[in-house]
Write a protein that holds these residues in place. Structure first.
Motif, PDB file in Angstrom:
ATOM      1  N   UNK A   1       0.833  -1.130   0.182  1.00 17.84           N
ATOM      2  CA  UNK A   1       0.163  -0.036  -0.009  1.00 17.84           C
ATOM      3  C   UNK A   1       0.898   1.214   0.000  1.00 17.84           C
ATOM      4  N   UNK A   2       0.395   2.425  -0.769  1.00 21.12           N
ATOM      5  CA  UNK A   2       1.250   3.557  -0.941  1.00 21.12           C
ATOM      6  C   UNK A   2       1.481   4.049   0.454  1.00 21.12           C
TER       7      UNK A   2
ATOM      8  N   UNK B   1     -19.162  -3.439   1.082  1.00 22.50           N
ATOM      9  CA  UNK B   1     -20.479  -2.472   1.237  1.00 22.50           C
ATOM     10  C   UNK B   1     -19.922  -0.899   1.375  1.00 22.50           C
ATOM     11  N   UNK B   2     -18.754  -0.712   1.843  1.00 21.92           N
ATOM     12  CA  UNK B   2     -18.385   0.847   1.755  1.00 21.92           C
ATOM     13  C   UNK B   2     -18.032   1.171   0.531  1.00 21.92           C
ATOM     14  N   UNK B   3     -17.521   0.379  -0.176  1.00 20.80           N
ATOM     15  CA  UNK B   3     -17.146   0.828  -1.689  1.00 20.80           C
ATOM     16  C   UNK B   3     -18.472   1.121  -2.450  1.00 20.80           C
TER      17      UNK B   3
ATOM     18  N   UNK C   1     -10.166 -11.570  -2.822  1.00 23.24           N
ATOM     19  CA  UNK C   1      -9.964 -10.829  -4.320  1.00 23.24           C
ATOM     20  C   UNK C   1     -10.853  -9.990  -4.642  1.00 23.24           C
ATOM     21  N   UNK C   2     -12.115 -10.169  -4.509  1.00 22.49           N
ATOM     22  CA  UNK C   2     -13.532  -9.580  -4.772  1.00 22.49           C
ATOM     23  C   UNK C   2     -13.171  -8.176  -4.065  1.00 22.49           C
ATOM     24  N   UNK C   3     -12.921  -8.221  -2.515  1.00 16.72           N
ATOM     25  CA  UNK C   3     -12.880  -7.135  -1.754  1.00 16.72           C
ATOM     26  C   UNK C   3     -11.287  -6.430  -2.331  1.00 16.72           C
ATOM     27  N   UNK C   4     -10.381  -6.788  -2.447  1.00 20.52           N
ATOM     28  CA  UNK C   4      -9.320  -6.161  -2.947  1.00 20.52           C
ATOM     29  C   UNK C   4      -9.604  -5.353  -4.295  1.00 20.52           C
TER      30      UNK C   4
END
Length: 547
Positions: free
Chosen positions: A1-2, A162-164, A257-260
């Motif tokens: 992560x950045x 959900x947050x996305x 993978x779906x979450x990422x």
């Protein structure tokens, strides 16, 4: 992560929690947290026992996996619902926006840090639902180490999608409308729409699940049905159920993978929409209206100090969206949740008729009075108007120390404001009770009179707790009320007194008159003592408050 996202996240989290450096206040905060944890232990124990019994019942028909899929689906729905508010306030209306936008960072860095901050706070919501289910399923099913590893991964990644979705809805609206410039009205209207949207989704899902019916039971066949609210919940549940097989690992990897993928799509969408949508969100549109001399004279009419301060408190509650949504609007939400299920499920009306007959039985009149009193006490406490009254001042607390109004008057005005809205909530709940249960007017009147000293008690306790430990450092008004533990402390105390009162009424079989006289006498005496303590100690606490 950045690296920039990580640094920004640490800064935002530090600002959100704003722990005090005063050793005495830190000890006080630790003691309050410990007290709250102890108060919640019986509730947590009861919840775990309930889940354990549910597991045993489902295990008899081979459907214990439903606990996992239903828990994940319900958690996702609740996170999405609250995420609409959190993302809107955190992404667009927090006071740190003006500081962050000029920094040499991409919009994706700001959004990524804010996204992680929202997710961390949503873990608290998720924990209430998922942790008991994961623990009970693991212990009852004799699960191994892999189950707990997979469960931890799912717990950490569940809020992402959900947050996305909530963030995408908010960003599209803010980008393609000019509602950001009318942020106060937008936040209030969008909150009301979101509430009814959530209720509508819940109704639709219940009907869809009931229409599907139940086919052949066994081998966790209902996992697919119960995950209809949030389809990825099926992947997570099957991964935990089959944790000892290679297929279980495949389900978990697919869920992660779906979450990422969802998180990176969120960052791409943020780069396209965020900067243009956030422009102008830190200002509010004002009306330019000329007033006549007569209107000016009426608006500047001199009022008694206490009345003027109460009016000031009410205006702030109505004009600040976060305070209106969490303090005022909540009084009108509970009746909606009580009435709608009865309207959309006519079959439940037959059970309601039986309940009406039972409640109107004179032999349990004292219990009815006690339960009604407890509901009103909880209604007055849960809106948080009193228990966040000092915290809502924020950096303006210094102004409160210089105005020519005594601390006693300011404190009393905050109590009165809370009492007024506690009475409004009481009247609404009484109207709903009269509609649903056909209570006679005399019984409703008795419950209303008995509830008045309880409402005063809840608000005296709330203001006193907020004086002891005010949360003054916040970047937006939402955090002053939604992330304020003082509301929970006040609620816990009211729950304890409610439970004690009802237990005594049940234990000694009080009649309606005995229950009414006992409750009024006890809480009136308690109110007198609390009022004296608040007026004496409250001024000293107020004078020691520093921003």
């Amino acid at each position: 992560m950045n690296k920039k996202i990580i640094v920004l996240t640490k800064t935002l989290m530090r600002n959100s929690f704003s722990f005090t450096t005063d050793p005495k206040k830190r000890i006080r905060q630790a003691m309050l947290l410990a007290f709250m944890a102890l108060c919640f232990l019986p509730m947590v124990g009861g919840l775990i026992k309930f889940v354990a019994k549910t597991y045993d019942g489902l295990a008899l028909v081979g459907e214990q996996g439903v606990l996992l899929s239903l828990g994940m689906a319900l958690s996702a729905f609740v996170i999405f619902f609250f995420g609409l508010f959190y993302t809107m306030n955190t992404f667009y209306f927090s006071e740190d926006i003006e500081t962050l936008l000029p920094l040499p960072v991409k919009s994706s860095h700001i959004l990524g840090a804010k996204f992680i901050t929202v997710t961390i706070f949503e873990y608290l919501t998720e924990a209430l639902i998922m942790l008991p289910l994961l623990i009970v399923y693991g212990i009852k099913g004799g699960q191994g180490l892999l189950y707990y590893i997979y469960g931890s991964l799912l717990f950490l990644s569940l809020p992402v999608l959900p947050i996305v979705l909530a963030s995408a809805v908010v960003m599209v609206i803010m980008r393609f409308t000019n509602l950001a410039k009318n942020k106060d009205a937008f936040r209030i209207v969008s909150a009301i729409v979101a509430i009814f949207f959530g209720i509508g989704v819940n109704i639709f899902t219940q009907k869809m699940v009931s229409n599907q019916g139940i086919g052949q039971l066994g081998d966790n066949s209902l996992v697919t049905t119960t995950s209809a609210i949030f389809p990825p919940a099926k992947l997570g549940a099957l991964g935990l159920i089959n944790n000892a097989t290679l297929g279980g690992l495949g389900y978990i990897c697919l869920f992660l993978a779906l979450s990422l993928m969802g998180f990176y799509l969120f960052l791409i969408l943020g780069n396209l929409l965020y900067y243009k949508g956030v422009t102008g969100a830190t200002v509010s549109k004002s009306r330019h209206k000329s007033i006549t001399g007569q209107e000016l004279s009426r608006q500047t009419e001199r009022n008694p100090v206490l009345k003027a301060y109460v009016l000031k408190e009410l205006r702030i509650l109505f004009r600040t969206p976060s305070y209106f949504i969490n303090g005022i609007l909540v009084n009108f939400i509970w009746p909606v949740f009580l009435i709608i299920p009865m309207v959309i499920k006519p079959k439940d009306m037959s059970e309601l008729v039986q309940l009406k007959a039972m409640l109107q039985n004179p032999t349990i009149g004292g219990i009815v009075i006690g339960v009604g009193f407890g509901i009103m006490l909880m209604t007055a406490s849960i809106n948080g108007i009193a228990s966040t009254s000092i915290s809502r001042e924020g950096e303006n607390i210094l102004f409160n120390k210089y105005i020519p109004v005594s601390y006693r008057t300011q404190i009393l005005a905050k109590v009165i404001t809370g009492v007024l809205w506690g009475i409004v909530g009481m009247l609404i709940m009484c109207a709903v009770a009269a509609f649903l249960f056909d209570f006679p007017g005399s019984l409703v009147a008795v419950i209303s009179v008995v509830s008045l000293p309880g409402i005063l008690f809840a608000n005296l306790v709330g203001v006193f707790i907020d004086l002891l430990n005010p949360k003054l450092h916040w970047s937006d008004e939402q955090r002053a009320v939604k992330q304020n533990l003082n509301l929970l402390f006040s609620l816990v105390i009211c729950v304890l007194f409610t439970g004690l009162s009802i237990w005594i009424l049940v234990k000694f079989h009080f009649t309606i008159n005995q229950a009414a006289i006992s409750l009024i006498s006890f809480y009136a005496l308690l109110d007198i003592v609390l009022y004296g303590v608040l007026m004496k100690k409250g001024s000293a606490l107020f004078s020691k408050i520093e921003y």
